[in-house]
Design a protein around this motif. Structure first.
Motif, short mmCIF file in Angstrom:
data_model
loop_
_atom_site.label_atom_id
_atom_site.label_comp_id
_atom_site.label_asym_id
_atom_site.label_seq_id
_atom_site.Cartn_x
_atom_site.Cartn_y
_atom_site.Cartn_z
N ASP A 1 0.84 -1.19 0.00
CA ASP A 1 0.00 0.00 0.00
C ASP A 1 0.88 1.25 0.00
O ASP A 1 1.02 1.94 1.01
CB ASP A 1 -0.92 -0.02 1.23
N GLU A 2 1.52 1.52 -1.13
CA GLU A 2 2.35 2.72 -1.33
C GLU A 2 3.51 2.82 -0.34
O GLU A 2 3.91 3.91 0.06
CB GLU A 2 1.50 3.99 -1.24
N GLY A 3 4.06 1.68 0.06
CA GLY A 3 5.12 1.70 1.05
C GLY A 3 6.51 1.73 0.45
O GLY A 3 6.75 1.24 -0.65
N MET A 4 7.44 2.31 1.20
CA MET A 4 8.86 2.29 0.85
C MET A 4 9.60 1.46 1.89
O MET A 4 9.35 1.60 3.09
CB MET A 4 9.45 3.70 0.81
N LEU A 5 10.50 0.60 1.44
CA LEU A 5 11.34 -0.19 2.34
C LEU A 5 12.77 0.33 2.26
O LEU A 5 13.32 0.48 1.17
CB LEU A 5 11.31 -1.67 1.95
N VAL A 6 13.37 0.59 3.42
CA VAL A 6 14.77 1.01 3.49
C VAL A 6 15.52 0.00 4.33
O VAL A 6 15.24 -0.17 5.52
CB VAL A 6 14.92 2.42 4.11
N SER B 1 12.19 1.03 -2.92
CA SER B 1 13.05 0.46 -1.88
C SER B 1 14.48 0.96 -2.02
O SER B 1 14.93 1.30 -3.11
CB SER B 1 13.02 -1.07 -1.95
N ILE B 2 15.17 0.99 -0.89
CA ILE B 2 16.58 1.40 -0.84
C ILE B 2 17.36 0.33 -0.08
O ILE B 2 16.91 -0.14 0.97
CB ILE B 2 16.74 2.75 -0.11
N LEU B 3 18.52 -0.03 -0.61
CA LEU B 3 19.44 -0.92 0.09
C LEU B 3 20.74 -0.18 0.33
O LEU B 3 21.32 0.37 -0.60
CB LEU B 3 19.71 -2.18 -0.74
N ASN B 4 21.19 -0.17 1.57
CA ASN B 4 22.47 0.45 1.91
C ASN B 4 23.34 -0.55 2.67
O ASN B 4 23.05 -0.90 3.80
CB ASN B 4 22.24 1.71 2.75
N ASN B 5 24.37 -1.02 1.99
CA ASN B 5 25.38 -1.86 2.61
C ASN B 5 26.75 -1.31 2.24
O ASN B 5 26.90 -0.62 1.22
CB ASN B 5 25.27 -3.31 2.14
N THR C 1 16.92 1.47 -5.38
CA THR C 1 18.17 2.22 -5.21
C THR C 1 19.12 1.41 -4.34
O THR C 1 18.70 0.84 -3.32
CB THR C 1 17.91 3.58 -4.53
N VAL C 2 20.39 1.35 -4.73
CA VAL C 2 21.41 0.65 -3.96
C VAL C 2 22.55 1.62 -3.67
O VAL C 2 23.08 2.26 -4.58
CB VAL C 2 21.95 -0.59 -4.71
N MET D 1 15.55 11.12 0.20
CA MET D 1 14.64 10.29 -0.60
C MET D 1 13.36 9.94 0.16
O MET D 1 12.27 9.91 -0.41
CB MET D 1 15.37 9.02 -1.06
N VAL D 2 13.50 9.69 1.46
CA VAL D 2 12.32 9.39 2.27
C VAL D 2 11.40 10.61 2.34
O VAL D 2 10.18 10.49 2.21
CB VAL D 2 12.74 8.93 3.68
N LYS D 3 11.98 11.77 2.52
CA LYS D 3 11.17 12.99 2.59
C LYS D 3 10.43 13.24 1.28
O LYS D 3 9.29 13.72 1.27
CB LYS D 3 12.05 14.19 2.94
N GLU D 4 11.07 12.90 0.16
CA GLU D 4 10.41 13.07 -1.14
C GLU D 4 9.19 12.15 -1.25
O GLU D 4 8.16 12.53 -1.81
CB GLU D 4 11.40 12.76 -2.26
N VAL D 5 9.30 10.95 -0.69
CA VAL D 5 8.19 10.00 -0.74
C VAL D 5 7.06 10.42 0.21
O VAL D 5 5.88 10.37 -0.14
CB VAL D 5 8.68 8.58 -0.38
N LEU D 6 7.44 10.85 1.41
CA LEU D 6 6.42 11.18 2.42
C LEU D 6 5.85 12.58 2.25
O LEU D 6 4.82 12.92 2.84
CB LEU D 6 7.01 11.01 3.82
#
Length: 234
Positions: free
Chosen positions: A168-173, A194-198, A212-213, A228-233
């Motif tokens: 439901d329009e969610g972003m996963l970080v 979604s964003i992956l940061n490793n 995004t990685v 990026m989160v602020k742009e989504v929210l």
């Protein structure tokens, strides 16, 4: 409503000086993990396992949150009810950073649990000697509040509900996890973005599942993720 789920592993706390298990110089080089982090070991060598967690608790006392922890805390305050924070970590750095709520999938090092009545309470950075009695039921069955290998992880039900809600329009970080314990790449497929940061690519992860990685330390990635989160929210 658009919302964001953060899911973190040991990598987010590594820059705060907390040793990971799998990395070079990590805890797996010092200990046989199944001798300190399994239900079987706890049954066989209860005092040894308690002391392992006592040491980790002592080491945690002077550790401070870093920019990645603080970034999530800021976002929770800026967007109440729309930023869910879930971690595999047992440290208290999110709490120190001021996060409003954090789901600890594997328990919390600064808490004790009674094996008899199941109640949980704060002990800060104190030790569990193995002779204490539960302050609620009086049983001499006090232990660390940490989920070990081959033990049930009741908070996983909350994780799975959060993953399902990503549709439901969610972003996963996802920050600082190898993907060996949780299939975070599969979770990413539920999300609208979604964003992956490793720090570096992980052979156990399909990075193509993420929008995004970012291969860099969590503290370096934090400003980009926050933007990026602020742009989504919005």
């Amino acid at each position: 409503m658009r919302h964001v789920v953060f899911l973190s592993g040991a990598g987010i706390s590594a820059e705060s000086g907390i040793k990971t298990f799998r990395d070079a110089g990590g805890l797996w080089e010092e200990y046989d993990v199944m001798e300190v982090c399994s239900a079987e070991a706890f049954r066989r060598r209860r005092q040894f396992v308690l002391e392992f967690y006592n040491k980790r608790r002592r080491d945690l006392a002077d550790k401070l949150p870093n920019a990645a922890h603080r970034m999530i805390a800021r976002l929770q305050k800026a967007f109440p009810g729309r930023v869910q924070n879930i971690t595999q970590n047992i440290d208290d750095l999110f709490e120190k950073a001021g996060c409003l709520e954090t789901i600890h999938l594997h328990g919390e090092l600064t808490k004790a649990r009674c094996e008899h009545c199941g109640r949980v309470w704060d002990i800060g950075y104190g030790e569990i000697a193995g002779t204490e009695r539960c302050p609620f039921c009086g049983a001499a069955k006090v232990r660390h509040h940490v989920v070990m290998f081959n033990e049930a992880a009741p908070e996983y039900s909350r994780l799975y509900r959060a993953v399902e809600a990503l549709a439901d329009e969610g972003m996963l970080v996802v920050i600082g996890t190898s993907g060996l314990v949780l299939p975070v790449d599969s979770f990413a497929r539920f999300a609208a973005s979604s964003i992956l940061n490793n720090l570096e690519p992980q052979p156990s992860l399909d990075e193509g599942a993420f929008t995004t990685v970012l291969h860099e330390p969590a503290t370096a990635a934090a400003p980009k993720i926050e933007r990026m989160v602020k742009e989504v929210l919005g």
